[in-house]
Design a protein around this motif. Structure first.
Motif, PDB file in Angstrom:
ATOM      1  N   GLU A 175      83.850 -20.231  37.231  1.00 29.07           N
ATOM      2  CA  GLU A 175      85.211 -19.902  37.665  1.00 29.07           C
ATOM      3  C   GLU A 175      86.172 -19.914  36.489  1.00 29.07           C
ATOM      4  OE1 GLU A 175      86.368 -18.657  40.491  1.00 29.07           O
ATOM      5  OE2 GLU A 175      84.250 -18.555  41.019  1.00 29.07           O
ATOM      6  N   GLY A 176      85.987 -20.863  35.576  1.00 28.52           N
ATOM      7  CA  GLY A 176      86.818 -20.892  34.381  1.00 28.52           C
ATOM      8  C   GLY A 176      86.615 -19.652  33.532  1.00 28.52           C
ATOM      9  N   LEU A 177      85.362 -19.213  33.447  1.00 24.37           N
ATOM     10  CA  LEU A 177      85.054 -17.985  32.701  1.00 24.37           C
ATOM     11  C   LEU A 177      85.726 -16.786  33.354  1.00 24.37           C
ATOM     12  CD1 LEU A 177      83.505 -16.296  30.609  1.00 24.37           C
ATOM     13  CD2 LEU A 177      81.536 -16.339  32.180  1.00 24.37           C
ATOM     14  N   ARG A 178      85.645 -16.716  34.671  1.00 24.11           N
ATOM     15  CA  ARG A 178      86.270 -15.588  35.376  1.00 24.11           C
ATOM     16  C   ARG A 178      87.782 -15.565  35.138  1.00 24.11           C
ATOM     17  NH1 ARG A 178      83.972 -16.480  39.842  1.00 24.11           N
ATOM     18  NH2 ARG A 178      82.311 -14.952  39.636  1.00 24.11           N
ATOM     19  N   GLU A 179      88.397 -16.738  35.129  1.00 27.23           N
ATOM     20  CA  GLU A 179      89.833 -16.814  34.866  1.00 27.23           C
ATOM     21  C   GLU A 179      90.146 -16.375  33.438  1.00 27.23           C
ATOM     22  OE1 GLU A 179      93.574 -19.979  34.701  1.00 27.23           O
ATOM     23  OE2 GLU A 179      91.555 -20.703  35.081  1.00 27.23           O
ATOM     24  N   ALA A 180      89.319 -16.802  32.482  1.00 27.71           N
ATOM     25  CA  ALA A 180      89.532 -16.425  31.081  1.00 27.71           C
ATOM     26  C   ALA A 180      89.439 -14.919  30.898  1.00 27.71           C
ATOM     27  CB  ALA A 180      88.520 -17.130  30.186  1.00 27.71           C
TER      28      ALA A 180
ATOM     29  N   GLY B 240      75.683 -23.994  26.867  1.00 28.25           N
ATOM     30  CA  GLY B 240      74.733 -24.418  27.886  1.00 28.25           C
ATOM     31  C   GLY B 240      74.206 -23.310  28.767  1.00 28.25           C
ATOM     32  N   ILE B 241      74.231 -22.085  28.293  1.00 28.79           N
ATOM     33  CA  ILE B 241      73.841 -20.949  29.134  1.00 28.79           C
ATOM     34  C   ILE B 241      72.325 -20.786  29.135  1.00 28.79           C
ATOM     35  CG2 ILE B 241      74.032 -18.452  29.468  1.00 28.79           C
ATOM     36  CD1 ILE B 241      76.804 -18.642  28.144  1.00 28.79           C
ATOM     37  N   ALA B 242      71.741 -20.822  30.314  1.00 31.06           N
ATOM     38  CA  ALA B 242      70.310 -20.611  30.496  1.00 31.06           C
ATOM     39  C   ALA B 242      70.057 -19.145  30.850  1.00 31.06           C
ATOM     40  CB  ALA B 242      69.775 -21.516  31.603  1.00 31.06           C
ATOM     41  N   LEU B 243      68.859 -18.696  30.571  1.00 22.37           N
ATOM     42  CA  LEU B 243      68.521 -17.304  30.885  1.00 22.37           C
ATOM     43  C   LEU B 243      68.670 -17.021  32.373  1.00 22.37           C
ATOM     44  CD1 LEU B 243      65.347 -16.837  28.627  1.00 22.37           C
ATOM     45  CD2 LEU B 243      67.728 -16.269  28.093  1.00 22.37           C
ATOM     46  N   ALA B 244      68.446 -18.033  33.204  1.00 21.59           N
ATOM     47  CA  ALA B 244      68.481 -17.848  34.655  1.00 21.59           C
ATOM     48  C   ALA B 244      69.882 -17.560  35.197  1.00 21.59           C
ATOM     49  CB  ALA B 244      67.910 -19.085  35.347  1.00 21.59           C
ATOM     50  N   VAL B 245      70.930 -17.862  34.433  1.00 18.92           N
ATOM     51  CA  VAL B 245      72.295 -17.670  34.948  1.00 18.92           C
ATOM     52  C   VAL B 245      73.000 -16.486  34.290  1.00 18.92           C
ATOM     53  CG1 VAL B 245      72.526 -20.112  35.502  1.00 18.92           C
ATOM     54  CG2 VAL B 245      73.345 -19.270  33.292  1.00 18.92           C
ATOM     55  N   LEU B 246      72.271 -15.699  33.533  1.00 19.05           N
ATOM     56  CA  LEU B 246      72.899 -14.586  32.814  1.00 19.05           C
ATOM     57  C   LEU B 246      73.564 -13.588  33.754  1.00 19.05           C
ATOM     58  CD1 LEU B 246      70.250 -13.960  30.019  1.00 19.05           C
ATOM     59  CD2 LEU B 246      72.601 -14.750  29.698  1.00 19.05           C
ATOM     60  N   GLU B 247      72.956 -13.360  34.910  1.00 19.53           N
ATOM     61  CA  GLU B 247      73.556 -12.413  35.853  1.00 19.53           C
ATOM     62  C   GLU B 247      74.916 -12.914  36.322  1.00 19.53           C
ATOM     63  OE1 GLU B 247      72.587 -10.027  40.030  1.00 19.53           O
ATOM     64  OE2 GLU B 247      71.110 -11.392  39.166  1.00 19.53           O
ATOM     65  N   GLN B 248      75.038 -14.220  36.568  1.00 23.55           N
ATOM     66  CA  GLN B 248      76.330 -14.790  36.962  1.00 23.55           C
ATOM     67  C   GLN B 248      77.372 -14.618  35.859  1.00 23.55           C
ATOM     68  OE1 GLN B 248      76.166 -18.799  38.741  1.00 23.55           O
ATOM     69  NE2 GLN B 248      73.947 -18.626  38.641  1.00 23.55           N
ATOM     70  N   ILE B 249      76.924 -14.819  34.614  1.00 21.82           N
ATOM     71  CA  ILE B 249      77.831 -14.671  33.473  1.00 21.82           C
ATOM     72  C   ILE B 249      78.336 -13.235  33.376  1.00 21.82           C
ATOM     73  CG2 ILE B 249      77.979 -14.769  30.957  1.00 21.82           C
ATOM     74  CD1 ILE B 249      77.794 -17.520  32.213  1.00 21.82           C
ATOM     75  N   ALA B 250      77.416 -12.294  33.518  1.00 22.07           N
ATOM     76  CA  ALA B 250      77.795 -10.881  33.424  1.00 22.07           C
ATOM     77  C   ALA B 250      78.708 -10.475  34.575  1.00 22.07           C
ATOM     78  CB  ALA B 250      76.543 -10.006  33.402  1.00 22.07           C
ATOM     79  N   LEU B 251      78.399 -10.948  35.778  1.00 18.05           N
ATOM     80  CA  LEU B 251      79.207 -10.587  36.941  1.00 18.05           C
ATOM     81  C   LEU B 251      80.594 -11.222  36.896  1.00 18.05           C
ATOM     82  CD1 LEU B 251      76.539 -10.718  39.792  1.00 18.05           C
ATOM     83  CD2 LEU B 251      77.576  -8.691  38.747  1.00 18.05           C
TER      84      LEU B 251
ATOM     85  N   ALA C 201      77.173 -12.806  25.950  1.00 19.41           N
ATOM     86  CA  ALA C 201      76.870 -14.231  26.012  1.00 19.41           C
ATOM     87  C   ALA C 201      76.215 -14.679  24.722  1.00 19.41           C
ATOM     88  CB  ALA C 201      75.958 -14.539  27.194  1.00 19.41           C
ATOM     89  N   CYS C 202      76.541 -15.903  24.355  1.00 14.60           N
ATOM     90  CA  CYS C 202      75.905 -16.562  23.221  1.00 14.60           C
ATOM     91  C   CYS C 202      74.946 -17.602  23.794  1.00 14.60           C
ATOM     92  CB  CYS C 202      76.961 -17.211  22.340  1.00 14.60           C
ATOM     93  SG  CYS C 202      76.284 -18.067  20.922  1.00 14.60           S
TER      94      CYS C 202
ATOM     95  N   PHE D 292      73.084  -7.782  30.179  1.00 17.45           N
ATOM     96  CA  PHE D 292      74.377  -7.121  30.036  1.00 17.45           C
ATOM     97  C   PHE D 292      74.253  -5.612  30.089  1.00 17.45           C
ATOM     98  CE2 PHE D 292      75.232 -11.370  28.763  1.00 17.45           C
ATOM     99  CZ  PHE D 292      76.495 -11.594  29.313  1.00 17.45           C
ATOM    100  N   GLY D 293      73.102  -5.089  29.734  1.00 11.53           N
ATOM    101  CA  GLY D 293      72.853  -3.668  29.927  1.00 11.53           C
ATOM    102  C   GLY D 293      72.853  -3.315  31.407  1.00 11.53           C
ATOM    103  N   ARG D 294      72.253  -4.204  32.227  1.00  8.10           N
ATOM    104  CA  ARG D 294      72.228  -3.990  33.668  1.00  8.10           C
ATOM    105  C   ARG D 294      73.616  -4.068  34.270  1.00  8.10           C
ATOM    106  NH1 ARG D 294      67.704  -7.385  33.407  1.00  8.10           N
ATOM    107  NH2 ARG D 294      68.930  -9.152  34.163  1.00  8.10           N
ATOM    108  N   SER D 295      74.418  -5.024  33.793  1.00 12.23           N
ATOM    109  CA  SER D 295      75.749  -5.213  34.371  1.00 12.23           C
ATOM    110  C   SER D 295      76.632  -3.997  34.149  1.00 12.23           C
ATOM    111  CB  SER D 295      76.431  -6.460  33.778  1.00 12.23           C
ATOM    112  OG  SER D 295      76.840  -6.237  32.440  1.00 12.23           O
TER     113      SER D 295
END
Length: 210
Positions: free
Chosen positions: A141-146, A164-175, A181-182, A204-207
């Motif tokens: 949520e903080g990322l979305r606000e930023a 702390g970004i794991a490969l499993a949450v990349l879709e959430q980060i992109a969305l 993402a670093c 990110f290509g998918r997003s």
């Protein structure tokens, strides 16, 4: 993709094989961030890394040190909140370097956008072990606000999610709207670095196609 989209990679040690794997996995930016390294050691790494990043069209970024970024003919310098002020850095380099700024809250995001940052790193999104004294976790949520604050600034400054970004949450980060993402631990420490790096790039290509 532009340099500040997709996978923003970190080279955390003097390791050419690691650098090649990160670039082969689609990194559009590669930042030299070697804890405890001397300026001489950083420049030695930059000397062999600069041709590699140029060959694949990736941006070479130097962490913290504006002087080393200029000497290495890097594409960008990345500054933290305790490093040289953005306005002073921009006055010194003009358009010779892109300038990235680490941000950890909405006020810092707005200040970086208003000050002419080329891109911002925002986080930590989740708890991280790559920094000894990390800032408070901001979450999705903080990322979305930023991202919203950066967009509202009118400067269209890309936001790179970090921390702390794991490969499993990349879709959430992109969305959430992040341009990229670093991902450090789960890529640099992977059994197959190139494959892990490609997973970040692909997310990110998918997003962009959704």
């Amino acid at each position: 993709m532009a340099p500040w989209q997709g996978f923003y990679a970190i080279l955390d040690r003097d390791d050419e094989a690691l650098a090649r794997a990160l670039l082969a996995g689609g990194a559009h930016a590669l930042q030299i961030r070697m804890k405890g390294a001397t300026p001489r050691e950083i420049m030695r790494v930059a000397k062999w890394l600069r041709p590699l990043t140029r060959h694949v069209g990736a941006a070479l970024v130097i962490n913290d040190r504006l002087d080393l970024a200029l000497a290495a003919e890097a594409d960008a310098v990345h500054l933290g909140q305790d490093d040289m002020a953005l306005t002073a850095a921009r006055q010194l380099v003009g358009t010779r370097l892109a300038i990235g700024i680490s941000t950890h809250n909405a006020a810092q995001v707005e200040a970086a956008c208003a000050g002419g940052a080329s891109y911002i790193g925002f986080g930590p999104i989740f708890a991280t072990t790559t920094k000894g004294n990390p800032d408070p976790v901001v979450g999705i949520e903080g990322l979305r606000e930023a991202v919203g604050r950066a967009a509202a600034s009118g400067a269209a400054v890309p936001v790179i999610a970090i921390g702390g970004i794991a490969l499993a949450v990349l879709e959430q980060i992109a969305l959430a709207g992040a341009a990229g993402a670093c991902v450090i631990s789960q890529v640099n420490g992977a059994a197959n670095v190139q494959e892990a790096a490609q997973a970040v790039s692909d997310a990110f290509g998918r997003s962009q196609n959704q």
